[in-house]
Design a protein around this motif. Structure first.
Motif, PDB file in Angstrom:
ATOM      1  N   ASP A 124       0.827  -1.196   0.000  1.00 62.49           N
ATOM      2  CA  ASP A 124       0.000   0.000   0.000  1.00 62.49           C
ATOM      3  C   ASP A 124       0.868   1.256   0.000  1.00 62.49           C
ATOM      4  O   ASP A 124       2.075   1.195   0.215  1.00 62.49           O
ATOM      5  N   TRP A 125       0.206   2.365  -0.240  1.00 64.35           N
ATOM      6  CA  TRP A 125       0.857   3.666  -0.206  1.00 64.35           C
ATOM      7  C   TRP A 125       1.286   3.951   1.222  1.00 64.35           C
ATOM      8  O   TRP A 125       0.517   3.766   2.154  1.00 64.35           O
ATOM      9  N   SER A 126       2.500   4.439   1.397  1.00 67.06           N
ATOM     10  CA  SER A 126       3.043   4.689   2.727  1.00 67.06           C
ATOM     11  C   SER A 126       2.786   6.112   3.203  1.00 67.06           C
ATOM     12  O   SER A 126       2.889   7.065   2.422  1.00 67.06           O
ATOM     13  N   ALA A 127       2.525   6.240   4.487  1.00 65.54           N
ATOM     14  CA  ALA A 127       2.378   7.563   5.100  1.00 65.54           C
ATOM     15  C   ALA A 127       3.689   8.340   5.040  1.00 65.54           C
ATOM     16  O   ALA A 127       3.696   9.554   5.199  1.00 65.54           O
ATOM     17  N   ARG A 128       4.775   7.637   4.794  1.00 63.87           N
ATOM     18  CA  ARG A 128       6.084   8.299   4.677  1.00 63.87           C
ATOM     19  C   ARG A 128       6.370   8.752   3.244  1.00 63.87           C
ATOM     20  O   ARG A 128       7.418   9.331   2.977  1.00 63.87           O
ATOM     21  N   GLY A 129       5.454   8.488   2.330  1.00 63.04           N
ATOM     22  CA  GLY A 129       5.653   8.865   0.935  1.00 63.04           C
ATOM     23  C   GLY A 129       5.457  10.344   0.702  1.00 63.04           C
ATOM     24  O   GLY A 129       5.030  11.099   1.580  1.00 63.04           O
ATOM     25  N   SER A 130       5.731  10.763  -0.510  1.00 57.74           N
ATOM     26  CA  SER A 130       5.642  12.174  -0.876  1.00 57.74           C
ATOM     27  C   SER A 130       4.221  12.608  -1.226  1.00 57.74           C
ATOM     28  O   SER A 130       3.902  13.791  -1.169  1.00 57.74           O
ATOM     29  N   GLY A 131       3.381  11.665  -1.628  1.00 57.17           N
ATOM     30  CA  GLY A 131       2.031  12.012  -2.051  1.00 57.17           C
ATOM     31  C   GLY A 131       1.940  12.402  -3.504  1.00 57.17           C
ATOM     32  O   GLY A 131       0.875  12.797  -3.984  1.00 57.17           O
ATOM     33  N   GLU A 132       3.036  12.274  -4.253  1.00 56.67           N
ATOM     34  CA  GLU A 132       3.021  12.620  -5.675  1.00 56.67           C
ATOM     35  C   GLU A 132       2.174  11.634  -6.481  1.00 56.67           C
ATOM     36  O   GLU A 132       1.654  11.971  -7.532  1.00 56.67           O
ATOM     37  N   ALA A 133       2.055  10.412  -5.990  1.00 58.13           N
ATOM     38  CA  ALA A 133       1.199   9.395  -6.599  1.00 58.13           C
ATOM     39  C   ALA A 133       0.333   8.820  -5.487  1.00 58.13           C
ATOM     40  O   ALA A 133       0.710   8.865  -4.316  1.00 58.13           O
ATOM     41  N   GLY A 134      -0.819   8.292  -5.855  1.00 60.39           N
ATOM     42  CA  GLY A 134      -1.690   7.683  -4.858  1.00 60.39           C
ATOM     43  C   GLY A 134      -2.509   8.693  -4.082  1.00 60.39           C
ATOM     44  O   GLY A 134      -2.596   9.866  -4.442  1.00 60.39           O
ATOM     45  N   PRO A 135      -3.113   8.222  -2.984  1.00 58.69           N
ATOM     46  CA  PRO A 135      -3.987   9.082  -2.190  1.00 58.69           C
ATOM     47  C   PRO A 135      -3.184  10.102  -1.392  1.00 58.69           C
ATOM     48  O   PRO A 135      -1.965   9.977  -1.243  1.00 58.69           O
ATOM     49  N   PRO A 136      -3.857  11.108  -0.857  1.00 57.31           N
ATOM     50  CA  PRO A 136      -3.157  12.083  -0.017  1.00 57.31           C
ATOM     51  C   PRO A 136      -2.436  11.393   1.151  1.00 57.31           C
ATOM     52  O   PRO A 136      -2.923  10.385   1.679  1.00 57.31           O
ATOM     53  N   VAL A 137      -1.306  11.924   1.552  1.00 59.73           N
ATOM     54  CA  VAL A 137      -0.494  11.322   2.609  1.00 59.73           C
ATOM     55  C   VAL A 137      -1.295  11.145   3.895  1.00 59.73           C
ATOM     56  O   VAL A 137      -1.145  10.137   4.598  1.00 59.73           O
ATOM     57  N   GLU A 138      -2.169  12.072   4.213  1.00 60.56           N
ATOM     58  CA  GLU A 138      -2.950  11.970   5.453  1.00 60.56           C
ATOM     59  C   GLU A 138      -3.948  10.808   5.442  1.00 60.56           C
ATOM     60  O   GLU A 138      -4.504  10.462   6.479  1.00 60.56           O
ATOM     61  N   GLU A 139      -4.175  10.191   4.304  1.00 68.14           N
ATOM     62  CA  GLU A 139      -5.064   9.033   4.217  1.00 68.14           C
ATOM     63  C   GLU A 139      -4.295   7.713   4.220  1.00 68.14           C
ATOM     64  O   GLU A 139      -4.882   6.649   4.067  1.00 68.14           O
ATOM     65  N   ARG A 140      -2.994   7.768   4.405  1.00 68.15           N
ATOM     66  CA  ARG A 140      -2.146   6.579   4.339  1.00 68.15           C
ATOM     67  C   ARG A 140      -1.726   6.111   5.728  1.00 68.15           C
ATOM     68  O   ARG A 140      -1.818   6.852   6.701  1.00 68.15           O
ATOM     69  N   PHE A 141      -1.200   4.899   5.760  1.00 65.95           N
ATOM     70  CA  PHE A 141      -0.649   4.319   6.980  1.00 65.95           C
ATOM     71  C   PHE A 141       0.812   3.970   6.729  1.00 65.95           C
ATOM     72  O   PHE A 141       1.206   3.719   5.591  1.00 65.95           O
ATOM     73  N   SER A 142       1.590   3.923   7.778  1.00 65.24           N
ATOM     74  CA  SER A 142       2.982   3.479   7.653  1.00 65.24           C
ATOM     75  C   SER A 142       3.039   1.967   7.836  1.00 65.24           C
ATOM     76  O   SER A 142       2.076   1.349   8.313  1.00 65.24           O
ATOM     77  N   ALA A 143       4.171   1.392   7.492  1.00 63.80           N
ATOM     78  CA  ALA A 143       4.367  -0.040   7.727  1.00 63.80           C
ATOM     79  C   ALA A 143       4.274  -0.345   9.211  1.00 63.80           C
ATOM     80  O   ALA A 143       3.693  -1.357   9.614  1.00 63.80           O
ATOM     81  N   ALA A 144       4.822   0.532  10.049  1.00 58.42           N
ATOM     82  CA  ALA A 144       4.785   0.316  11.499  1.00 58.42           C
ATOM     83  C   ALA A 144       3.354   0.358  12.032  1.00 58.42           C
ATOM     84  O   ALA A 144       2.965  -0.489  12.857  1.00 58.42           O
ATOM     85  N   GLU A 145       2.548   1.302  11.576  1.00 58.71           N
ATOM     86  CA  GLU A 145       1.141   1.377  12.014  1.00 58.71           C
ATOM     87  C   GLU A 145       0.362   0.145  11.576  1.00 58.71           C
ATOM     88  O   GLU A 145      -0.433  -0.406  12.341  1.00 58.71           O
ATOM     89  N   THR A 146       0.602  -0.288  10.349  1.00 59.98           N
ATOM     90  CA  THR A 146      -0.108  -1.454   9.828  1.00 59.98           C
ATOM     91  C   THR A 146       0.346  -2.718  10.543  1.00 59.98           C
ATOM     92  O   THR A 146      -0.483  -3.576  10.879  1.00 59.98           O
TER      93      THR A 146
END
Length: 186
Positions: free
Chosen positions: A136-158
């Motif tokens: 999945d899209w990571s909360a640590r990503g830039s947000g240039e692709a995929g959903p907005p960063v605030e809608e993502r989770f990190s590997a640690a959270e997941t």
């Protein structure tokens, strides 16, 4: 809690192999799922069936699960393999018996269904030692692709969420824009 689903009117974007394989190759997905040829698996948030088609030739049955009937219509028009069953359902309320799935995978959709209810349901439908592969899209990503960063989770959270629901995380890799987790149902 999960966020909005992908807009089905833009489904054609989900068929662009050069973009989809940039974040997850066919070989990596099959490795993460680790399914045998006689396995029954589910693609959670299957959309147009792009990644379902990557896995289906290598398993006995693949359930393409999507909450949007419009995505299944797109997949039907594209052509659904014989061993793929279309299932219109959310992940928190899967229409499968207990221990019905040898594995399940989610490619770029975990953020859409992430909830206690969905993880409890996955624990119910996966066999003991059933594999769950999440890319999945990571909360640590830039947000240039995929959903907005605030809608993502990190590997640690997941990882923490999965472990709280009785899964053992076997593999976790955080990348520049995505993460990959492999968890085993206990």
């Amino acid at each position: 809690m999960g966020y909005h689903t992908f807009d089905a009117s833009r489904a054609d974007k989900l068929e662009r192999a050069e973009r989809r394989f940039r974040f997850c190759s066919a070989e990596e997905l099959r490795w993460a799922l680790g399914a045998d040829a006689d396995a029954t698996v589910a693609d959670l948030g299957s959309g147009t069936g792009f990644f379902t088609d990557v896995v289906a030739p290598h398993v006995e049955t693949c359930h393409a699960v999507d909450v949007q009937a419009a995505m299944h219509e797109y997949y039907r028009e594209k052509g659904v393999p014989e061993n793929v069953e279309l299932v219109t359902s959310g992940v928190a309320d899967l229409p499968f018996e207990d221990d019905a799935l040898d594995g399940a995978f989610s490619t770029m959709t975990y953020h859409e269904f992430a909830s206690d209810e969905a993880l409890t349901e996955l624990g119910r439908v996966l066999t003991e030692s059933g594999r769950l592969a999440i890319l999945d899209w990571s909360a640590r990503g830039s947000g240039e692709a995929g959903p907005p960063v605030e809608e993502r989770f990190s590997a640690a959270e997941t990882t923490a969420a999965l472990e709280d629901h009785g899964f053992a995380v076997e593999h976790a890799a955080e990348r520049p824009e995505t993460f990959l987790l492999v968890a085993i149902a206990q």
